[in-house]
Design a protein around this motif. Structure first.
Motif, PDB file in Angstrom:
ATOM      1  N   LEU A 196       0.760  -1.311   0.458  1.00 49.00           N
ATOM      2  CA  LEU A 196       0.518   0.109  -0.588  1.00 49.00           C
ATOM      3  C   LEU A 196       1.034   1.225  -0.418  1.00 49.00           C
ATOM      4  O   LEU A 196       0.322   1.728  -1.181  1.00 49.00           O
ATOM      5  CB  LEU A 196      -0.676   0.187   1.238  1.00 49.00           C
ATOM      6  N   GLN A 200       0.604   3.751  -3.353  1.00 44.75           N
ATOM      7  CA  GLN A 200      -0.410   4.627  -2.767  1.00 44.75           C
ATOM      8  C   GLN A 200      -0.320   6.155  -3.558  1.00 44.75           C
ATOM      9  O   GLN A 200       1.012   6.622  -3.214  1.00 44.75           O
ATOM     10  CB  GLN A 200      -0.627   5.077  -1.667  1.00 44.75           C
ATOM     11  N   LYS A 241      -3.860   4.489  -7.768  1.00 43.14           N
ATOM     12  CA  LYS A 241      -2.357   3.468  -7.504  1.00 43.14           C
ATOM     13  C   LYS A 241      -1.467   4.964  -8.227  1.00 43.14           C
ATOM     14  O   LYS A 241      -2.140   4.912  -8.966  1.00 43.14           O
ATOM     15  CB  LYS A 241      -2.845   2.057  -7.939  1.00 43.14           C
ATOM     16  N   ARG A 353      -7.847  -0.719   2.550  1.00 43.30           N
ATOM     17  CA  ARG A 353      -7.286  -0.292   1.099  1.00 43.30           C
ATOM     18  C   ARG A 353      -5.089  -0.932   1.282  1.00 43.30           C
ATOM     19  O   ARG A 353      -5.380  -1.517   0.084  1.00 43.30           O
ATOM     20  CB  ARG A 353      -6.928   1.751   1.879  1.00 43.30           C
ATOM     21  N   PHE A 357      -5.693  -2.893  -2.492  1.00 42.93           N
ATOM     22  CA  PHE A 357      -4.514  -2.326  -3.119  1.00 42.93           C
ATOM     23  C   PHE A 357      -3.881  -3.657  -3.171  1.00 42.93           C
ATOM     24  O   PHE A 357      -3.081  -3.803  -4.645  1.00 42.93           O
ATOM     25  CB  PHE A 357      -3.308  -1.311  -2.341  1.00 42.93           C
TER      26      PHE A 357
END
Ligand code: GTP
Ligand code: MG
Length: 584
Positions: A196, A200, A241, A353, A357
């Motif tokens: 993540l 991110q 992403k 999240r 992800f």
């Protein structure tokens, strides 16, 4: 926005079109202050994402984030710089127009600076001293935007004082680096959180996304005064992403509305307008003209395509300076609502999240998703599946949409085109879940759950948080949360769904085997999430030709064991040469 117009888009030569899109590596450079402060800020900025609000209370409402970011973007300019530049002089030069709040540099086929002034007036002041370039062989179309080109007056005399600005790399990690990071992690939870953190959107990337929308808004405003261009989709829904596309919509709803309350007396004044037979035709006409405008006058807008016959008409283009692939639509308020709903789900619990992800990267690694529209599962659908799965835990990790609706107050009420899009906006009023499952356990359970899901008869419904009978025969049915008669995964065909199911079963099996025999960290072998991102053993056989005589788990087990015992690939595992493929 790929999925919405799949029918029409599929007929367009999108492979060729996509290849025009420039996806540069963004290298981001320093902010003002001391070196120590720079390092600290950089560390913070790259870790802080839009919703990085876990542990930070109160959590911001989606509308508050949008408003703040929009306002920030309006005070910001984008400047193409010479490759070598004195940062100090650059800032001093710009400070003539007013105080600067923040700035950063990035590379995208050249060096760019994003400079945020404290006041909007500074932008006007800078524009007032900026000239339109005179061309020798070509003619410039004069357009006073917030995208500038900085040139040295006397390049030769200044060379000695110029230096390279400090750099830090904010592109997603290479497959090799990701593989290493995951192998060295301490636990599977650590692996999911690492993934993540690496993928991110960074603070700078988010700023650039809002700035790009704001620059497009300036162009659209030449036709539609007071219009707004809003980002939606993964750029703002907390699941973006690095490298994801920039979905934006031209919001014309506010035009003229504000003035209605101000009229007094016996009369009502309306604008004279042109009428067209339907809303769809109006959308097509508006997007057509904006497409032309972007193509002819939009600085840095290239590869403009008008895809007006799709279910949701759009203009697709590449914003060269930011490197974003942009999809511009209009009248898309429901999609903005979906983004807000996903933002709420992504912000409510820190596990959401991390899980989304990882599942998205897993799907990408196995070519379950693609950047080209087609019969693949979309990231949007995958996110819905994760949300649904988390609603099904005991106790649930996420509330149902119907529950969020019951928490709504009068201010939250929202009906769009006859669809009830009401749900609570204030995240702080939603009670946190009492569920304490680890990410490791959730990942395993996710694969178990969907590896055995009755897709043939059940539909996924996040509004009610339970399976429902499928209302139609599409292989995968995920109810659109707001336009409830629609299936967001109508494009997915049986073979893609079967591939998803097979891979989910295989992944569940791999993780269950590892429970018994996990490689030691010193062996440097991929394990946990890293082993799930390895090329699948299933992909080496033709999925379509497989005969389903034995239960899938047994087939996979046999297949894996026969491959493991006979293949020299076993060795590549140990010497770490197999690579993880997750890049979009
Ligand atoms: P990325 O793959 O990271 O771009 O994810 P994304 O969520 O941005 O997906 P995409 O760009 O395909 O679509 C942008 C947004 O449009 C989504 O977040 C949804 O809000 C909406 N959307 C996409 N596909 C559908 C669909 O099939 N039906 C509906 N109703 N909305 C969709
Ligand atoms: Mg998108």
């Amino acid at each position: 926005m790929a999925a919405r117009g799949v029918g029409m888009l599929a007929r367009l030569p999108l492979c060729a079109q996509r290849s025009q899109v420039l996806r540069p590596t963004h290298r981001l450079f320093s902010c003002p202050g001391t070196v120590a402060a720079d390092v600290k800020r950089e560390e913070q900025s790259s870790r802080n994402v839009e919703t990085g609000s876990e542990g930070r209370t109160p959590k911001k409402k989606f509308s508050e984030v949008q408003k703040e970011r929009r306002e920030q973007a309006q005070r910001t300019v984008l400047i193409r710089c010479p490759n070598k530049i004195s940062e100090k002089k650059f800032l001093k030069y710009l400070s003539q127009h007013g105080p600067i709040n923040s700035h950063f540099f990035y590379e995208s086929f050249g060096l760019y600076a994003v400079v945020e002034f404290s006041q909007k007036e500074s932008v006007t002041s800078l524009q007032n001293v900026t000239r339109t370039p005179s061309m020798e062989t070509e003619a410039a179309i004069p357009f006073k935007s917030r995208f500038f080109n900085l040139k040295m007056k006397n390049p030769s005399s200044q060379t000695s004082e110029q230096s390279c600005v400090q750099s830090s790399n904010h592109s997603p990690p290479s497959n090799k680096k990701l593989s290493e990071l995951l192998c060295y992690a301490e636990s599977m939870d650590d692996q999911l959180n690492t993934l993540l953190k690496e993928f991110q959107l960074t603070e700078e990337d988010i700023k650039l996304r809002y700035l790009t929308c704001s620059l497009i808004e300036d162009l659209a405003a030449a036709y539609f005064q007071d219009c707004t261009v809003r980002p939606f989709g993964s750029s703002v829904n907390s699941f973006g992403k690095l490298g994801c596309d920039l979905d934006m919509f031209l919001d014309l709803d506010e035009i003229g509305k504000l003035s209605t309350n101000k009229t007094s007396g016996n009369f009502l004044m309306e604008f004279q307008v042109k009428n067209v037979p339907s809303e769809r035709i109006a959308t097509q006409k508006i997007l057509s003209v904006i497409g032309e405008c972007l193509d002819h006058f939009g600085p840095g807008c290239v590869g403009v395509q008008k895809i007006l016959n799709a279910r949701c008409p759009l203009v697709r283009f590449s914003h060269q300076a930011s490197g974003f692939q942009c999809d511009l639509t209009t009248n898309n308020r429901i999609a903005l609502k979906s983004s807000e709903l996903l933002y709420i789900y992504g912000t409510l619990d820190s596990r959401v999240r991390a899980l989304v992800f990882s599942i998205r990267c897993w799907a990408r690694a196995h070519s379950l998703t693609s950047s080209i529209p087609g019969s693949w599962i979309t990231n949007f659908s995958l996110t819905m599946m994760v949300i649904f799965f988390l609603q099904r835990r005991s106790p649930p990790i996420l509330p149902t949409l119907d529950y969020l609706k019951t928490l709504a107050d009068a201010e939250d009420k929202c009906i769009i085109e006859g669809h009830n899009c009401t749900f609570i906006h204030d995240l702080n009023r939603i009670k946190p879940s009492g569920n304490t499952e680890t990410l490791e356990s959730l990942l395993k359970e996710f694969f178990e759950y969907f590896g055995n899901f009755a897709f043939n008869k059940n539909s996924i419904n996040i509004r009610q948080g339970r399976e429902q009978n499928k209302p139609e025969s599409s292989p995968l049915h995920i109810q659109n949360p707001f336009e409830t008669s629609l299936n967001i995964s109508k494009n997915v065909n049986q073979s893609q769904l079967q591939k998803f199911v097979d891979l989910a079963q295989e992944s569940a099996w791999i993780l269950s085997q590892e429970d018994k025999d996990r490689p030691s960290p010193s062996s440097h072998q991929p394990w946990g999430l890293a082993s799930l991102l390895q090329p699948s053993v299933l992909s080496s056989v033709s999925l379509a030709k497989k005969k389903r005589k034995k239960p899938a788990s047994e087939r996979i087990k046999n297949l894996l064991e026969s491959i493991k015992s006979s293949s020299p690939e076993n060795d590549t595992h140990t010497n770490g040469k197999r690579t993880v493929s997750t890049q979009a």
